[in-house]
Design an enzyme around this catalytic site. Sequence first.
Site, short mmCIF file in Angstrom:
data_model
loop_
_atom_site.label_atom_id
_atom_site.label_comp_id
_atom_site.label_asym_id
_atom_site.label_seq_id
_atom_site.Cartn_x
_atom_site.Cartn_y
_atom_site.Cartn_z
N ASP A 229 1.04 -1.31 -0.11
CA ASP A 229 -0.33 -0.02 -0.11
C ASP A 229 1.26 1.70 0.00
O ASP A 229 1.50 1.33 0.94
CB ASP A 229 -0.76 0.03 1.11
CG ASP A 229 -1.75 -0.71 0.88
OD1 ASP A 229 -2.25 -1.86 0.53
OD2 ASP A 229 -3.23 -0.65 1.94
N LYS B 159 -6.32 3.94 -3.25
CA LYS B 159 -6.78 3.72 -1.78
C LYS B 159 -7.03 5.10 -1.08
O LYS B 159 -6.46 6.01 -1.43
CB LYS B 159 -5.77 2.66 -0.56
CG LYS B 159 -6.31 3.01 0.29
CD LYS B 159 -5.00 2.15 0.96
CE LYS B 159 -5.00 1.31 2.73
NZ LYS B 159 -3.94 1.79 3.09
N LYS C 276 -10.04 0.83 -2.27
CA LYS C 276 -10.18 0.14 -0.11
C LYS C 276 -10.13 1.74 0.09
O LYS C 276 -9.36 2.75 -0.58
CB LYS C 276 -8.65 -0.05 -0.83
CG LYS C 276 -8.68 -0.56 0.84
CD LYS C 276 -6.78 -1.26 0.97
CE LYS C 276 -6.53 -1.15 3.42
NZ LYS C 276 -5.62 -1.18 2.78
#
Length: 218
Positions: A92, A154, A183
């Site tokens: 991430d 995200k 996300k």
Amino acid sequence: MKKQELAAMIDHTILKATATEADVKRLCAEARENGFASVCVNPVHVALVSRELAGSKVRTCCVIGFPLGANASEIKAAEAEFAVSQGAEELDMVINVGALKAGNETRVRKDIAAVVDAVAGRTVKVIIETCYLSDDEKRAACRAAMEAKADFVKTSTGFGSGGAKIEDIKLMRESVGDTMKIKASGGIRSYADALAMVEAGADRIGASSGIAIIAEAE
């Protein structure tokens, strides 16, 4: 949504500076027991998480360039390579927020691509830190992530001035269509919060409150 369905969408997360090995081991045990998607940690804990999750379906996730995204692309790529060498299966990464705010979408795309290329075959989620962006900047960030061939966009690090919002999930889904997953993370603490994000278009939920969330789902 049933407990197990939701659990399989949650990245069980511990990113605070004070996290100890005991804290991380507890998180891994919870993730195995409840069938979470992954355990998400800082790079220093990746090897431990990989060992603790061995033999399970729970993936090892690591943050890159966290939480500011202000490292050089070469450093982010090296950090990602190191994380993979330690057992990370998902990365991430935080974008260069300043470059995006300056309108330099090309630099943002190259920054993301540096990590994607460094960990070919691993899942890369791109944290765009929505709390700092206008809607047009959010669309530009999504576009850069798509062009760099990342897997997810995200919302947030959880360390910024705000977290996931329903309207941002909808905007991101409109921006990426079916080409990427989304996300939602930052401030998701209840079953109602998580379900609202999924209904808005999120495929994965990042939360440090995974146990409380799925307890409510029962």
